[in-house]
Design a protein around this motif. Structure first.
Motif, PDB file in Angstrom:
ATOM      1  N   ARG A 211       0.843  -1.212   0.000  1.00  0.00           N
ATOM      2  CA  ARG A 211       0.000   0.000   0.000  1.00  0.00           C
ATOM      3  C   ARG A 211       0.874   1.256   0.000  1.00  0.00           C
ATOM      4  O   ARG A 211       0.620   2.209  -0.725  1.00  0.00           O
ATOM      5  N   ASP A 244      -6.084  -7.929   4.337  1.00  0.00           N
ATOM      6  CA  ASP A 244      -6.572  -6.887   3.418  1.00  0.00           C
ATOM      7  C   ASP A 244      -8.103  -6.912   3.442  1.00  0.00           C
ATOM      8  O   ASP A 244      -8.744  -7.213   2.430  1.00  0.00           O
ATOM      9  N   GLU A 246     -10.323  -4.779   3.318  1.00  0.00           N
ATOM     10  CA  GLU A 246     -11.024  -3.910   2.357  1.00  0.00           C
ATOM     11  C   GLU A 246     -11.064  -4.556   0.974  1.00  0.00           C
ATOM     12  O   GLU A 246     -11.813  -4.102   0.097  1.00  0.00           O
ATOM     13  N   GLU A 248      -8.648  -4.590  -1.385  1.00  0.00           N
ATOM     14  CA  GLU A 248      -8.129  -3.655  -2.387  1.00  0.00           C
ATOM     15  C   GLU A 248      -6.798  -4.084  -2.976  1.00  0.00           C
ATOM     16  O   GLU A 248      -6.454  -3.691  -4.086  1.00  0.00           O
ATOM     17  N   PRO A 272      -9.755  -8.357  -5.724  1.00  0.00           N
ATOM     18  CA  PRO A 272     -10.156  -6.994  -5.379  1.00  0.00           C
ATOM     19  C   PRO A 272     -11.287  -6.557  -6.323  1.00  0.00           C
ATOM     20  O   PRO A 272     -11.311  -6.972  -7.492  1.00  0.00           O
TER      21      PRO A 272
END
Ligand code: PLP
Length: 428
Positions: A211, A244, A246, A248, A272
């Motif tokens: 990230r 992760d 989320e 993403e 994702p």
């Protein structure tokens, strides 16, 4: 005038699969013990349970016709629900926790297809994929076909070294190439080829790192957990994907080839959200959808407990093989006092073997031909390294304990030691 064939640039870049010559040699020589082929144990394949379930489906006119019809490109919803349940059991969370991921679960024709689709969706010529060195060599071929570059990141007993990964990213940034980095590819569980798993305390930090370095565009992590489930010691760590929430950054790739049947050729990805439509659209171009009949069979295998029971048996069987090969390696090479080394996998089916530097275990080297005379075959480790940053070391071998019987493993290691004898100096 004879016309010529002008292949596409993708086809021109694609070499014949590196291990096919080895497979052919193995098949042509019946006395040979193959520690090379990464196949599963033949005797363990669940033909009875699968026959029972297949005939239950086909005997029912409604279910049978449904299974013999085309399915959907993303995959059968019943199977995808079972997959969500499997992931909940794997990650030791309550049933229902992962309900929301269902639209992001895509069934593929083996995880090989998922890896290819991800590469096709993300990689243009000149793009960069950061891989473990050594890595799963088939994926190196995919990267090559896409015209992309693979750069190796050093590993240790905890898998990919995050400081080395960070240093490579910094180096690429300094050269103005950071925006070409699209993927970090890691085989997290009992890796093919090294047998090493990514250390639990690196998993969350790996996601943070990806990230942090996703500046102008996202750097995805492709977590290939092909050997998840084949774990011989205690609980498996939380997957990288779980770090992760989320959804993403991590593309999670799994397969049923190792834990149930490679002949059914079923894999899946949890993608994702941004990648679901591109990957499913590309898959539509490939095959319109994975074989529906095998998906229906697998959905029942998972639902009625056949899968979990089978996996428990496999774990016992591969654990015994692992113990046998490690003992055989100790018996044959223990005297070399650390100059010959090998990994001690806690699962999967691979041992990564290191001869002293300077001993050439490569395809054209003397040890491979001595091994063929002795009647044993391994995969030269050099196949598993990308060209960058180089140089590719020649003193490694991948040994697979999946296919041979325990007696053959002992004999195979004895033959390997005989072939290597001239190259090694025992410590007095
Ligand atoms: C690390 C790894 N990933 C992916 C695969 C692909 O397996 P399949 O396409 O059968 O799911 C393999 C097969 O050997 C593998 O070792």
């Amino acid at each position: 005038m004879k016309s010529t064939t002008r292949l596409s640039s993708a086809a021109s870049r694609t070499e014949p699969p590196v291990i096919s010559e080895f497979m052919q040699t193995a098949l042509a020589n019946p006395g040979l013990i193959s520690l090379a082929a990464g196949f599963v144990d033949q005797q363990s394949l669940p033909h009875e349970a699968t026959a029972r379930i297949a005939s239950e489906i086909l005997a029912d006119p409604i279910e049978g016709r449904r299974a013999l019809q085309y399915g959907t490109t993303i995959g059968d919803v019943g199977l995808r629900r079972q997959i969500v349940g499997l992931l909940e059991r794997n990650e030791r969370v309550e049933s229902g926790t992962f309900e929301a991921i269902l639209p992001r679960v895509v069934v593929t024709t083996g995880s090989a297809q998922l890896l290819y689709l991800v590469a096709e969706a993300l990689l243009d010529p000149g793009d960069i994929v950061l891989v473990e060195a050594p890595t799963y060599f088939v994926f190196l071929g995919v990267i090559e076909t896409r015209g992309a570059r693979a750069i190796g990141i050093e590993i240790d007993e905890g898998g990919m070294k995050l400081d080395a990964l960070e240093a490579t990213l910094a180096d690429l940034e300094a050269k103005g190439e950071l925006d070409r980095v699209k993927l970090i590819y890691t085989v997290t569980e009992h890796s093919n080829p090294s047998g090493i798993s990514l250390a639990e305390d690196r998993r969350g930090p790996l996601v943070d790192l990806a990230r942090r370095w996703s500046r102008n565009q996202r750097i995805f992590i492709l977590e290939d957990a092909a050997y998840r489930g084949l774990n011989f010691e205690g609980d498996e760590p939380t997957s990288v994907w779980r770090h992760d929430p989320e959804g993403e950054t991590v593309i999670y790739a799994r397969t049923f080839s190792k834990t149930y049947s490679p002949g059914m050729k079923l894999g899946f990805g949890v993608l994702p959200a941004d990648l679901v439509t591109p990957v499913v659209s590309l898959k539509g171009n490939h095959d319109f959808g994975t074989t529906n009949l095998t998906q229906q069979i697998l959905a029942r295998v998972l639902a009625d407990g056949t899968y979990d029971r089978h996996l428990q048996n496999l774990i016992g069987m591969y654990r015994r093989k692992r113990d046998t090969i490690l003992e055989a390696l100790e018996d044959q090479f223990g005297a070399f006092d650390g100059s010959v080394r090998w990994t001690k996998p806690k699962g999967g089916m691979f041992v990564w073997f290191a001869a002293p530097e300077g001993v050439d275990l490569g395809v054209k080297g003397p040890v491979v031909s001595r091994c063929l005379e002795e009647g044993v075959l391994y995969i030269p480790g050099s196949f598993a390294f990308p060209d960058e940053p180089g140089p590719v070391p020649a003193n490694f071998a991948r040994i697979c304990f999946g296919v041979p019987s325990e007696a053959e493993l002992v004999e195979g290691v004895r033959r390997l030691a005989a072939a290597l004898a001239e190259c090694l100096d025992p410590v007095a």
